[in-house]
Design a protein around this motif. Structure first.
Motif, short mmCIF file in Angstrom:
data_model
loop_
_atom_site.label_atom_id
_atom_site.label_comp_id
_atom_site.label_asym_id
_atom_site.label_seq_id
_atom_site.Cartn_x
_atom_site.Cartn_y
_atom_site.Cartn_z
N GLU B 7 -56.99 38.41 50.82
CA GLU B 7 -56.40 39.03 52.03
C GLU B 7 -57.22 40.26 52.36
O GLU B 7 -57.38 41.14 51.53
N ASP B 8 -57.74 40.31 53.61
CA ASP B 8 -58.65 41.40 53.95
C ASP B 8 -57.92 42.66 54.44
O ASP B 8 -58.53 43.72 54.51
N ASP B 9 -56.64 42.52 54.81
CA ASP B 9 -55.95 43.70 55.34
C ASP B 9 -55.73 44.71 54.22
O ASP B 9 -55.16 44.38 53.17
N LEU B 12 -51.78 45.22 53.56
CA LEU B 12 -51.03 44.04 53.15
C LEU B 12 -51.51 43.50 51.81
O LEU B 12 -50.71 43.09 50.96
N ASP B 51 -56.00 33.83 52.94
CA ASP B 51 -55.86 34.17 54.35
C ASP B 51 -57.03 33.51 55.09
O ASP B 51 -58.13 33.40 54.55
N GLY B 53 -58.23 34.35 58.30
CA GLY B 53 -59.08 35.25 59.07
C GLY B 53 -59.75 36.27 58.17
O GLY B 53 -59.28 37.38 58.00
N ALA B 80 -52.12 34.00 60.38
CA ALA B 80 -51.31 34.60 61.43
C ALA B 80 -51.42 33.81 62.72
O ALA B 80 -50.63 34.01 63.63
N ARG B 81 -52.41 32.95 62.81
CA ARG B 81 -52.61 32.29 64.11
C ARG B 81 -51.51 31.28 64.38
O ARG B 81 -50.98 31.21 65.47
N LYS B 101 -47.80 33.98 59.01
CA LYS B 101 -47.41 35.40 58.99
C LYS B 101 -46.58 35.67 60.22
O LYS B 101 -46.84 35.09 61.25
#
Lengths: 443, 222
Positions: B7-9, B12, B51, B53, B80-81, B101
């Motif tokens: 997860e790149d965020d 999060l 994830d 993205g 998330a898309r 998400k």
């Protein structure tokens, strides 16, 4: 007035002008020939008249004598078609050929010439030239006439021949012109065929060069198509990125809501969770709606077998915790032309819904019916008429306890509307549960 | 159970890692596609939460590359898309499950647990052996008499790994690899202490020591 085709209008215009041109030409030529021939005939008759005059003598008693040796034999044979009448002060000499017939002879003065078309013996039509002369101080009026029958016959023959040749030329020209019009309008026909292909989704651009008049139109059309396609793709991408960013933040918020520090304040936690959920629904609904293509762009023919097969596999995996028998059949000739993503969104939501409610069976059938009809059925509890009413009107799920976003039907309705189709909810005949029928029209 | 979380965020990612660790998983966090792909190939993860993205290399590409190299690690896609097009593409690339998400933590944990059981060929539902049930929600043990017995975090991890891999000889190093994350100190002597404590709670006959090879958790009973 109905819109006539370009080639029809060109053909009619050209044919009409050709008919007028050839008819006028025929009349002019006929007139000119009649005129010239009659002139020539009249001058010959005048010559005859003058040679008759040369043979006329008056004796001392004033009696007119005619030198008959000067008279051509055609004037001797009865009703030969060549006649003359010589009149001079109470005396009249008539050619033998006239027999006992009278010719209408106008009274003229010396030096006056009259040309007439008169009736002759034997129902002949004659051209007569009457000339008044002065000889030995006496007025002599000589009328020489010739039958027009031969001339009339010749002219008629000529007119027939000319008419026939003109008709042939007309036919040949019309044929030629038909081919020219067809050949020159071929690019337009091709353009029309190409537009049909474009509509049916068999191609995504107009594949033709065309002549100089059409090439810019085709180029512009292709440019517009490409620009619209690119714009739609870019906006979809941007919306995807926006959804990603918004939902990632929402995930963080919903994680925060479950931190022990927040859990200690139930009211705060509640309002945080409610707001997050409301935001999620709005983001989901509006972004999905914005991503819809509908029938704004020329569609692509979607491979129904392949897409549905893949989708069903996906659903099997998503609902792996449940033993589900998802059957599907696509009738021959059932075709969907539109956006592939829209179709997946439509069927995905409906099938996912069916899978959630089904006990063990889900059925998808695709039929051709002046467009295409997708029917999704399950063997779940279905909906009571009141619930159906609610679902139809509000587009939200009837039972809030079932997991899932609950936005499925609302999005499905958006998709169906954007294609000008119809949505019908009811009870499944075959499986007894919920049934959704989606009809999408042909493009 | 050891998970790879990709997860790149920046907020999060660590938040999720904490949540997952609290749920009794050993978690490694990776923030980009290239790094994640390499880690997934090297380390023996039991599951990956991916994830889509991601910077540098998209999640779909990472997943497809693993499957191309016959890396069968179970993958739960996190995205998330949320379009069906993407879901289909995700499963086509080899995903085992899919979560959109934003999600509820309970839902993520339930799905991760379900995929883990499925990947081990076990039926869905609570893990049970010899009348002993592992309650994943409270990380405790329910005995045959219905009595709850609490477990420490490490005990819970160990027992769950045994119950998810029954009737197999598991070496100490394999046990350590799946129970501790990448940065932990893997001391195999400490492992023996934990296993002895676990035996006291569930009965010593359930976990047999195979000398020189490792341990065996028997599901059939002795």
């Amino acid at each position: 007035m109905p819109v006539k085709s370009l080639s029809g209008r060109l053909s009619w215009g050209l044919a009409l002008s050709l008919v007028i041109l050839l008819t006028v030409q025929w009349g002019m030529v006929s007139y000119a020939i009649r005129h010239l021939t009659e002139d020539q005939m009249a001058s010959r008759l005048l010559q005859d008249s003058e040679s008759l005059l040369a043979g006329i003598q008056f004796d001392a008693s004033g009696q007119m004598t005619i030198d008959t040796t000067r008279i051509s034999t055609v004037y001797q044979r009865p009703f030969s078609g060549h006649y003359f009448v010589i009149e001079s002060i109470g005396q009249q000499y008539v050619s033998r050929s006239l027999w006992d017939h009278d010719l209408l002879t106008p009274a003229v003065n010396a030096g006056v010439q009259v040309r007439l078309t008169i009736d002759g013996p034997d129902w002949q039509r004659l051209l007569s030239v009457t000339h008044g002369y002065l000889k030995q101080d006496r007025l002599i009026v000589i009328t020489v006439a010739e039958d027009l029958k031969q001339f009339d016959a010749g002219l008629r023959q000529f007119q027939w021949l000319y008419g026939a040749v003109s008709a042939l030329i007309l036919a040949a020209l019309l044929l030629l012109q038909y081919y020219i019009v067809r050949r020159e309008l071929k690019p337009l026909q091709m353009l029309r065929a190409n537009m049909g292909k474009l509509e049916r989704g068999e191609t995504d651009r107009v594949e033709m060069a065309g002549p100089a008049e059409i090439a810019p139109v085709v180029a512009e059309l292709n440019r517009l198509l490409a620009a619209m396609g690119n714009k739609a793709r870019r906006s979809r991408e941007a919306l995807g990125n926006l959804a990603h960013a918004l939902k990632t933040r929402l995930s963080i918020l919903s994680q925060i809501a479950q931190q022990p520090e927040i859990m200690a304040l139930p009211e705060l936690q509640n309002s945080l969770q409610e707001s997050t959920e409301a935001l999620r629904r709005i983001v989901e609904r509006e972004l999905k709606r914005a991503r819809l293509m509908g029938d704004a762009l020329p569609g692509q023919r979607v491979n129904l077998q392949e897409e549905i097969g893949m989708l069903v596999q996906t659903l099997q995996l998503m609902h792996a915790g449940k033993t589900l028998d998802i059957r599907w059949r696509v009738d021959d000739g059932a075709v969907f032309t539109g956006d592939q993503e829209d179709l997946l969104e439509l069927l995905g939501n409906l099938l996912d819904n069916a899978c959630k409610w089904a006990v063990g069976q889900v059925l998808l059938s695709v039929k051709k019916s002046d467009g295409v009809v997708f029917t999704i059925e399950d063997d779940g509890p279905g909906c009571s008429p009141e619930e159906l009413q609610q679902v139809t009107v509000r587009g939200f799920r009837a039972d809030e306890s079932q997991p899932g976003s609950g936005l499925g039907l609302a999005i499905v309705r958006d998709i169906v509307e954007s294609y000008g189709g119809r949505l019908k909810l009811g009870r499944s005949q075959e499986l007894g549960g919920f049934s959704v029928e989606v009809w999408l029209p042909n493009r | 159970m050891r998970l790879l979380l990709v997860e790149d965020d920046v907020t999060l990612g660590p938040q999720l890692r904490t949540t997952l660790q609290q749920a009794g998983y050993a978690v490694d966090l990776s923030v980009d596609g290239v790094d994640a792909e390499a880690l997934g190939d090297i380390e023996p993860y039991d599951l990956v939460i991916l994830d889509l993205g991601l910077p540098q290399r998209s999640g779909l590409e990472v997943l497809a590359n693993w499957r191309k190299r016959d890396n069968k690690v179970p993958v739960v896609v996190l995205t998330a898309r949320g379009s069906w097009q993407e879901k289909v593409e995700g499963f086509k690339a080899g995903a085992d499950d899919y979560i959109g998400k934003p999600f509820q933590v309970e839902e993520l944990l339930a799905r991760v647990s379900a995929v883990l059981k499925r990947s081990q060929g076990l039926a869905a539902g609570p893990l049970t052996a010899h009348g002993v049930t592992l309650d994943e929600a409270t990380q405790s043990l329910i005995g045959a008499d219905g009595r709850h017995e609490s477990l420490t975090a490490t005990e819970y991890r160990l027992l769950r790994y045994f119950m998810l891999n029954p009737d197999q000889v598991i070496s100490k190093s394999r046990l350590a690899e799946h129970v501790y994350d990448y940065d932990s100190d893997k001391d195999s002597n400490v492992m023996e202490v934990y296993i002895n404590r676990l035996r006291q709670k569930i009965g010593s006959e359930l976990i047999q020591t195979k000398r020189g090879q490792g341990y065996l958790f028997s599901s059939k009973g002795s």
